[in-house]
Scaffold this motif. Structure first.
Motif, short mmCIF file in Angstrom:
data_model
loop_
_atom_site.label_atom_id
_atom_site.label_comp_id
_atom_site.label_asym_id
_atom_site.label_seq_id
_atom_site.Cartn_x
_atom_site.Cartn_y
_atom_site.Cartn_z
N GLY A 5 -38.45 17.54 -2.41
CA GLY A 5 -38.45 17.80 -0.99
C GLY A 5 -37.89 16.68 -0.14
N ARG A 6 -37.49 15.56 -0.74
CA ARG A 6 -37.01 14.43 0.04
C ARG A 6 -35.48 14.42 0.15
NH1 ARG A 6 -39.52 8.84 -1.63
NH2 ARG A 6 -38.13 8.27 0.08
N GLY A 7 -34.86 15.52 -0.19
CA GLY A 7 -33.41 15.58 0.01
C GLY A 7 -32.65 15.53 -1.29
N PRO A 8 -31.33 15.62 -1.21
CA PRO A 8 -30.50 15.77 -2.41
C PRO A 8 -30.22 14.46 -3.12
CG PRO A 8 -29.13 15.80 -0.46
CD PRO A 8 -30.55 15.73 0.02
N ARG A 9 -29.99 14.57 -4.40
CA ARG A 9 -29.50 13.44 -5.20
C ARG A 9 -28.01 13.67 -5.41
NH1 ARG A 9 -31.74 10.47 -10.15
NH2 ARG A 9 -29.87 9.78 -11.23
N ARG A 10 -27.20 12.70 -5.09
CA ARG A 10 -25.75 12.86 -5.20
C ARG A 10 -25.31 12.55 -6.62
NH1 ARG A 10 -22.45 15.95 -2.36
NH2 ARG A 10 -20.29 15.34 -2.70
N VAL A 11 -24.64 13.49 -7.25
CA VAL A 11 -24.16 13.32 -8.62
C VAL A 11 -22.70 13.76 -8.67
CG1 VAL A 11 -24.49 13.94 -11.02
CG2 VAL A 11 -26.47 13.83 -9.50
N THR A 12 -21.82 12.84 -9.01
CA THR A 12 -20.37 13.06 -9.01
C THR A 12 -19.98 13.84 -7.76
OG1 THR A 12 -20.53 15.05 -10.42
CG2 THR A 12 -20.29 12.95 -11.52
N GLU A 13 -19.41 15.06 -7.94
CA GLU A 13 -18.94 15.81 -6.79
C GLU A 13 -19.91 16.91 -6.36
OE1 GLU A 13 -15.03 17.25 -7.57
OE2 GLU A 13 -14.27 15.32 -8.20
N ALA A 14 -21.10 16.95 -6.91
CA ALA A 14 -22.03 18.04 -6.62
C ALA A 14 -23.35 17.48 -6.13
CB ALA A 14 -22.24 18.90 -7.87
N THR A 15 -24.14 18.34 -5.53
CA THR A 15 -25.45 17.96 -5.04
C THR A 15 -26.52 18.69 -5.85
OG1 THR A 15 -24.63 17.56 -2.82
CG2 THR A 15 -26.98 17.96 -3.05
N VAL A 16 -27.43 17.95 -6.45
CA VAL A 16 -28.54 18.54 -7.19
C VAL A 16 -29.82 18.07 -6.53
CG1 VAL A 16 -29.72 18.68 -9.40
CG2 VAL A 16 -27.22 18.62 -9.33
N HIS A 17 -30.62 19.00 -6.04
CA HIS A 17 -31.89 18.67 -5.40
C HIS A 17 -32.95 18.41 -6.46
CE1 HIS A 17 -30.88 19.66 -1.16
NE2 HIS A 17 -29.94 20.37 -1.75
N SER A 18 -33.87 17.54 -6.17
CA SER A 18 -34.92 17.23 -7.13
C SER A 18 -35.74 18.46 -7.47
CB SER A 18 -35.81 16.11 -6.57
OG SER A 18 -36.33 16.46 -5.30
N ARG A 19 -35.88 19.39 -6.53
CA ARG A 19 -36.65 20.61 -6.86
C ARG A 19 -35.94 21.42 -7.94
NH1 ARG A 19 -34.80 21.43 -1.60
NH2 ARG A 19 -33.19 23.03 -1.36
N GLU A 20 -34.59 21.35 -8.00
CA GLU A 20 -33.87 22.05 -9.06
C GLU A 20 -34.11 21.37 -10.42
OE1 GLU A 20 -29.80 23.79 -7.78
OE2 GLU A 20 -30.01 21.89 -6.72
N ILE A 21 -34.23 20.04 -10.41
CA ILE A 21 -34.54 19.31 -11.64
C ILE A 21 -35.91 19.75 -12.16
CG2 ILE A 21 -34.94 17.03 -12.64
CD1 ILE A 21 -32.04 17.41 -11.88
N VAL A 22 -36.88 19.81 -11.26
CA VAL A 22 -38.23 20.25 -11.65
C VAL A 22 -38.20 21.68 -12.16
CG1 VAL A 22 -40.55 20.72 -10.80
CG2 VAL A 22 -39.34 18.67 -10.03
N GLN A 23 -37.48 22.55 -11.45
CA GLN A 23 -37.38 23.94 -11.87
C GLN A 23 -36.77 24.05 -13.26
OE1 GLN A 23 -34.74 26.33 -9.48
NE2 GLN A 23 -35.40 28.27 -10.39
N ALA A 24 -35.72 23.28 -13.51
CA ALA A 24 -35.06 23.32 -14.82
C ALA A 24 -36.03 22.91 -15.93
CB ALA A 24 -33.84 22.43 -14.82
N ALA A 25 -36.74 21.81 -15.72
CA ALA A 25 -37.68 21.34 -16.74
C ALA A 25 -38.75 22.38 -17.02
CB ALA A 25 -38.32 20.02 -16.30
N ARG A 26 -39.26 23.02 -15.98
CA ARG A 26 -40.32 24.02 -16.18
C ARG A 26 -39.78 25.27 -16.88
NH1 ARG A 26 -42.20 19.94 -16.03
NH2 ARG A 26 -43.28 18.96 -14.28
N LEU A 27 -38.57 25.70 -16.51
CA LEU A 27 -37.97 26.84 -17.20
C LEU A 27 -37.77 26.54 -18.69
CD1 LEU A 27 -35.28 27.94 -14.58
CD2 LEU A 27 -37.19 29.35 -15.40
N LEU A 28 -37.31 25.35 -18.99
CA LEU A 28 -37.10 24.96 -20.39
C LEU A 28 -38.42 24.94 -21.15
CD1 LEU A 28 -34.46 22.21 -19.68
CD2 LEU A 28 -34.06 24.25 -21.08
N GLU A 29 -39.47 24.43 -20.52
CA GLU A 29 -40.79 24.40 -21.17
C GLU A 29 -41.33 25.81 -21.38
OE1 GLU A 29 -42.24 19.99 -19.61
OE2 GLU A 29 -42.89 21.79 -18.53
N ALA A 30 -40.87 26.77 -20.56
CA ALA A 30 -41.29 28.16 -20.70
C ALA A 30 -40.41 28.94 -21.68
CB ALA A 30 -41.27 28.84 -19.33
N GLY A 31 -39.46 28.27 -22.33
CA GLY A 31 -38.64 28.93 -23.34
C GLY A 31 -37.38 29.58 -22.82
N GLU A 32 -36.96 29.24 -21.58
CA GLU A 32 -35.75 29.82 -21.00
C GLU A 32 -34.53 28.93 -21.25
OE1 GLU A 32 -35.73 32.79 -19.83
OE2 GLU A 32 -37.91 33.05 -19.89
#
Length: 369
Positions: A5-32
């Motif tokens: 919720g504190r804003g985007p993390r800048r990575v190369t030419e794209a923006t990845v929000h920390s909430r997307e990182i959290v979502q990805a980790a949880r999806l992976l832990e759920a077998g997705e």
């Protein structure tokens, strides 16, 4: 990583929000499945310890069940959770090149990650050098889990180097695609076999050229580049054998006599990384001769076109090997989508710096000669 919720993390030419990182980790832990950027290519990630999740990778890619996948680890993870042992050579390579585009094939711990091994007693491990991949791995299972993550494309086809490539090819099969921008390396990792050291004069062998050159590996291990070259496959077309500086095409490379069979690894099939459009390799002079009358032909060459031809497309690629590698798969995808009759790629220099790119083009052209 920033708090959610504190804003985007800048990575190369794209923006990845920390909430997307959290979502990805949880999806992976759920077998997705999650599309994960790395410095090499985008991976189709799943929990390496979950056989059902790994099976989704194979189904989405159409990947043969006996073809192993690489397990990706966080920089602080313990490889011995996956490998039965870490020989000194492997430890030295980890210290020098992790995180980075280097995969090590090691003896697999019994009962661990069997779904990733393709029926073998080995495991392929890598630590990716991309901030988004590392952020996901840091959250996934407390930083000690492993992610199976082969390239996020249909098996045997062109690897993806942008998030858009992943979405276009795999669509709804992937729960989430993290957009980490274009991949910095652009081709897959170098694969080094560390399982046969005693039988192979105490040194590992390079099974696939990639983002770390043989010269750099040899410097770390205190050996020659030649001593790291894998045995040529006697059943493989001689034109597909790796070519080294000063060696004629098809010339066999030195290797220890009676060496045991190498483990199966990703990207080792004669035909791989291939567009649907037939691809041929041509020498520069042959290419220049054919170009003026070419009809619906796409060209990849590390130089400008020798003249105009409105009936075809010439993509001037970088003359530097690393820059060419970074641009290669996007260029192949562009030409593959253009409705062309064929793609012609100029043959590349035979020196060692071009090994990985030359390998990819040779395999992409394997069934189209």
């Amino acid at each position: 990583m920033q708090a959610e919720g504190r804003g985007p993390r800048r990575v190369t030419e794209a923006t990845v929000h920390s909430r997307e990182i959290v979502q990805a980790a949880r999806l992976l832990e759920a077998g997705e499945l999650v599309g994960l950027p790395t410095e090499t290519v985008y991976g189709l990630a799943a929990d390496a310890a979950n056989p059902q999740a790994v099976a989704k990778i194979y189904a989405a890619k159409g990947r043969p069940a006996n073809h192993p996948v690489i397990v990706h680890l966080h920089r602080d993870a313990d490889p011995l959770r996956w490998a039965a042992e870490l020989p000194d050579a492997a430890r030295n390579l980890i210290a020098a090149f992790w995180p980075g585009p280097l995969t090590l094939v090691l003896p697999r711990r019994a009962g661990v990650a069997e779904a990733c091994a393709g029926g073998q007693d080995t495991i392929a491990l890598r630590c990716p050098d991309h901030p988004v991949a590392q952020a996901v791995l840091a959250l996934f299972q407390g930083g000690q889990g492993g992610l199976a993550a082969p390239s996020a494309n249909r098996f045997g086809r062109i690897s993806p180097t942008t998030a858009a490539h992943v979405r276009a090819e795999l669509g709804a099969a992937v729960a989430l695609v993290l957009d980490g921008g274009p991949c910095a390396v652009g081709i897959e990792s170098t694969i080094v076999d560390c399982t046969r050291l005693q039988a192979m004069d105490g040194l590992p062998r390079i099974l696939r050229p990639g983002g770390v050159e043989a010269q750099a590996i040899a410097a770390v291990l205190g050996c020659t580049e030649q001593s790291l070259l894998a045995l040529p496959d006697p059943h493989l077309d001689a034109r597909l054998q790796p070519q080294r500086a000063g060696m004629a095409p098809g010339m066999a490379m030195h290797a220890t006599d009676a060496a045991p069979e190498a483990p199966r690894v990703p990207g080792a099939l004669a035909s791989h990384y291939a567009p649907a459009t037939p691809l041929r390799l041509l020498q520069a002079d042959a290419l220049d001769t054919a170009w003026p009358s070419a009809q619906r032909i796409g060209v990849l060459a590390p130089r400008s076109a020798p003249g105009a031809n409105p009936q075809s497309r010439w993509l001037a690629m970088p003359a530097d090997a690393q820059a060419y590698a970074q641009a290669l798969y996007a260029a192949l995808r562009e030409l593959d989508a253009a409705g062309l009759k064929a793609i012609w790629a100029q043959t590349l220099p035979a020196d060692a710096g071009w090994d990985a790119v030359r390998d990819r083009l040779q395999r992409a052209a394997a069934d189209k000669r």
